[in-house]
Design a protein around this motif. Structure first.
Motif, PDB file in Angstrom:
ATOM      1  N   VAL A 203      43.167  18.273 -16.197  1.00 40.83           N
ATOM      2  CA  VAL A 203      43.454  17.804 -14.834  1.00 40.83           C
ATOM      3  C   VAL A 203      44.688  18.456 -14.222  1.00 40.83           C
ATOM      4  N   MET A 204      45.423  19.249 -14.996  1.00 41.85           N
ATOM      5  CA  MET A 204      46.656  19.844 -14.490  1.00 41.85           C
ATOM      6  C   MET A 204      46.442  20.734 -13.261  1.00 41.85           C
ATOM      7  N   PRO A 205      45.400  21.594 -13.210  1.00 42.73           N
ATOM      8  CA  PRO A 205      45.216  22.419 -12.012  1.00 42.73           C
ATOM      9  C   PRO A 205      45.090  21.603 -10.736  1.00 42.73           C
ATOM     10  N   ALA A 206      44.367  20.497 -10.793  1.00 37.02           N
ATOM     11  CA  ALA A 206      44.228  19.659  -9.603  1.00 37.02           C
ATOM     12  C   ALA A 206      45.563  19.064  -9.194  1.00 37.02           C
ATOM     13  N   HIS A 207      46.370  18.654 -10.155  1.00 37.03           N
ATOM     14  CA  HIS A 207      47.676  18.080  -9.846  1.00 37.03           C
ATOM     15  C   HIS A 207      48.624  19.135  -9.274  1.00 37.03           C
ATOM     16  N   ILE A 208      48.534  20.360  -9.767  1.00 33.60           N
ATOM     17  CA  ILE A 208      49.371  21.424  -9.212  1.00 33.60           C
ATOM     18  C   ILE A 208      48.996  21.691  -7.753  1.00 33.60           C
ATOM     19  N   ASP A 209      47.705  21.601  -7.445  1.00 33.89           N
ATOM     20  CA  ASP A 209      47.295  21.740  -6.044  1.00 33.89           C
ATOM     21  C   ASP A 209      47.940  20.664  -5.179  1.00 33.89           C
ATOM     22  N   PHE A 210      48.008  19.435  -5.698  1.00 37.10           N
ATOM     23  CA  PHE A 210      48.596  18.353  -4.914  1.00 37.10           C
ATOM     24  C   PHE A 210      50.116  18.482  -4.799  1.00 37.10           C
ATOM     25  N   LEU A 211      50.745  19.224  -5.705  1.00 43.68           N
ATOM     26  CA  LEU A 211      52.177  19.483  -5.562  1.00 43.68           C
ATOM     27  C   LEU A 211      52.470  20.325  -4.324  1.00 43.68           C
ATOM     28  N   GLU A 212      51.440  21.007  -3.811  1.00 43.20           N
ATOM     29  CA  GLU A 212      51.575  21.824  -2.610  1.00 43.20           C
ATOM     30  C   GLU A 212      51.027  21.127  -1.372  1.00 43.20           C
ATOM     31  N   SER A 213      50.734  19.838  -1.483  1.00 41.51           N
ATOM     32  CA  SER A 213      50.191  19.068  -0.362  1.00 41.51           C
ATOM     33  C   SER A 213      51.203  18.976   0.775  1.00 41.51           C
ATOM     34  N   THR A 214      50.687  18.832   1.999  1.00 38.00           N
ATOM     35  CA  THR A 214      51.568  18.620   3.147  1.00 38.00           C
ATOM     36  C   THR A 214      52.121  17.203   3.182  1.00 38.00           C
ATOM     37  N   SER A 215      51.559  16.310   2.367  1.00 40.63           N
ATOM     38  CA  SER A 215      52.002  14.917   2.309  1.00 40.63           C
ATOM     39  C   SER A 215      53.059  14.738   1.232  1.00 40.63           C
ATOM     40  N   LYS A 216      54.234  14.229   1.617  1.00 40.14           N
ATOM     41  CA  LYS A 216      55.295  13.971   0.648  1.00 40.14           C
ATOM     42  C   LYS A 216      54.841  12.977  -0.407  1.00 40.14           C
ATOM     43  N   GLU A 217      54.128  11.928  -0.002  1.00 34.77           N
ATOM     44  CA  GLU A 217      53.662  10.910  -0.948  1.00 34.77           C
ATOM     45  C   GLU A 217      52.741  11.525  -1.997  1.00 34.77           C
ATOM     46  N   ASN A 218      51.859  12.443  -1.573  1.00 33.56           N
ATOM     47  CA  ASN A 218      50.963  13.094  -2.530  1.00 33.56           C
ATOM     48  C   ASN A 218      51.728  13.988  -3.490  1.00 33.56           C
ATOM     49  N   ARG A 219      52.723  14.700  -2.981  1.00 38.91           N
ATOM     50  CA  ARG A 219      53.518  15.576  -3.850  1.00 38.91           C
ATOM     51  C   ARG A 219      54.239  14.748  -4.920  1.00 38.91           C
ATOM     52  N   VAL A 220      54.842  13.631  -4.514  1.00 34.97           N
ATOM     53  CA  VAL A 220      55.578  12.799  -5.464  1.00 34.97           C
ATOM     54  C   VAL A 220      54.622  12.163  -6.477  1.00 34.97           C
ATOM     55  N   ALA A 221      53.482  11.631  -6.009  1.00 39.16           N
ATOM     56  CA  ALA A 221      52.525  11.002  -6.927  1.00 39.16           C
ATOM     57  C   ALA A 221      51.997  12.013  -7.940  1.00 39.16           C
ATOM     58  N   ALA A 222      51.694  13.233  -7.481  1.00 35.52           N
ATOM     59  CA  ALA A 222      51.215  14.265  -8.400  1.00 35.52           C
ATOM     60  C   ALA A 222      52.312  14.647  -9.390  1.00 35.52           C
TER      61      ALA A 222
END
Length: 451
Positions: free
Chosen positions: A252-271
């Protein structure tokens, strides 16, 4: 008998059976609706000197009033009853209410399921979904069968509901009751369920009318936190094997790395918190395996793209992009400082709560993430549940000390036990096959994005 009348009679019998199981209020039903609506304030006005038994009687009485009102035809009456019910179940530990009648939990869930399946309003459905989670919190013993009773309904509502708030609440409730009541197999199924939401960027959550990006970001953040909660349930504090925790994290790490680049701060922190959780769980499980095994344990492999990951986390922990508002930058920097310490140095975060003169220490990402999930449901009632509800003690397995602040600081400077006491290593959790499948799906998704 005509079909519609038979159906109506069946519903009435179900309602009456539920009410019979729960009993009738100890106080008289005579009196105005206003008097009934004021009853919660009467509970909150009980003096500190009042006997605990008297308070418990009043709470039980109010629960029965709420149950009775759930059978009313008027939507507004049911909404008011659900609001009171949720407040009571969150504010007070009501385990004795359910223990007094073994079938009372199922009876209450039947009424909540009815309000969620065919609500008179969106608010009624949201309150019912939260109520389901609160019922599971208050009666935590042997609930696997009841979990099966609500599982499909929650999943269907997450997919079909048009209101984002209702989807959000059902995701939170599904994750929490899976933590509380599901078997290992069902918990793994929940992990896969939320991963599919993440890997598809929420496509499975889309109703006929496409959701706006802000709404979708909110649901993806909730799904990230739900995934983290169930990963913590399976692998936190030495549960499972380090090999399975590692395989799952790699899938699942690749999907989480994608969310680290999200435009949403909440998504970046959760990932980011999920990434730190996975590193933490693998580290703790590996160390626990070394301590428990009489034979040499295989060395823990290193994440292949650790340098790129650390660079990304470093940027997020020092982000000074002025296009992001100051408060969001501050919150992100604070969160990612702990995250990068866990990934790069193996440091484990700590969170303290002082309750009833005792300092409760929650160490490690798994316990902190679980604590946050219970806090989301219980709010100000968290303190009382931590003191009285054995479920929270069993799930969180927290360390409790009665020392002074200086003593606590001194003890924290010493090496603490990494794996929670009372947890047994489970050898039957083979996730390698599903993890490999997830890795392949993640690679396909990344390739399609590049094209």
């Amino acid at each position: 008998m005509p079909r519609n009348l038979a159906k109506k009679a069946g519903k009435q019998q179900t309602r009456m059976a539920a009410l019979d199981k729960l009993g009738t209020p100890a106080s008289s039903r005579a009196g105005s609706e206003d008097e009934a609506d004021d009853s919660l304030s009467e509970i909150s006005a009980i003096s500190a000197a009042a006997a605990a038994a008297d308070e418990e009687t009043l709470v039980d009485d109010q629960l029965r009033h709420c149950v009775d009102d759930l059978g009313e035809k008027r939507t507004s009456v049911r909404e008011a009853a659900l609001t009171k019910l949720d407040r009571l179940l969150a504010r007070y530990y009501c385990g004795d209410f359910f223990e007094s009648n073994p079938s009372s939990q199922e009876a209450m869930l039947q009424l909540l399921v009815r309000s969620l399946r065919k609500p008179g309003s969106t608010l009624e459905a949201i309150l019912a979904a939260k109520g389901i989670g609160l019922v599971f919190i208050n009666d935590g013993d042997e609930q696997e069968e009841l979990f099966g009773m609500v599982l499909s309904l929650l999943k269907n509502t997450i997919t079909d509901a048009l209101d984002v708030r209702l989807k959000h609440q059902c995701i939170e409730t599904l994750a929490l009751i899976t933590l509380i009541a599901a078997s290992n197999a069902d918990t793994r199924g929940g992990l896969d369920y939320f991963f599919k939401i993440l890997i598809s960027n929420g496509e499975s959550l889309q109703p006929d009318e496409k959701l706006k990006q802000g709404a979708m970001d909110e649901l993806l953040c909730t799904s990230l936190r739900a995934y983290g909660l169930l990963y913590a349930a399976l692998f936190g504090d030495g549960r499972g094997t380090w090999e399975d925790a590692w395989d799952e994290s790699q899938g699942v790490m690749p999907a989480h790395i994608d969310f680290l680049e999200s435009t949403s701060k909440e998504n970046r922190v959760a990932a980011g918190e999920n990434v730190a959780l996975m590193f933490d769980c693998v580290q703790v499980s590996h160390k626990h395996a070394q301590e428990m095994s009489e034979f040499e344990v295989e060395d823990k492999p290193e994440y292949e793209e650790i340098d790129d990951l650390v660079d990304m986390l470093q940027r997020l922990s020092t982000d000074s992009n002025r296009r992001v508002n100051k408060q969001d930058r501050k919150e992100q920097k604070s969160a990612f400082r702990d995250i990068i310490r866990s990934v790069e140095e193996g440091s484990r975060p700590k969170q303290k709560l002082k309750i009833g003169g005792q300092n409760m220490l929650f160490r490690g990402w798994a316990r902190i993430i679980m604590l946050a999930a219970f806090r989301s449901f219980l709010g100000a009632g968290l303190a009382q549940h931590l003191q009285e509800n054995e479920l929270l003690e069993n799930v969180l397995a927290s360390g409790i000390s009665n020392g002074t602040a200086s003593e606590d600081e001194e003890s924290e400077s010493e090496e603490e036990e990494e794996a929670g006491e009372g947890f047994e290593m489970e050898d039957d959790m083979s996730l390698s096959k599903s993890a490999a499948s997830k890795r392949e799906r993640a690679r396909r998704l990344k390739r399609s994005k590049k094209l």
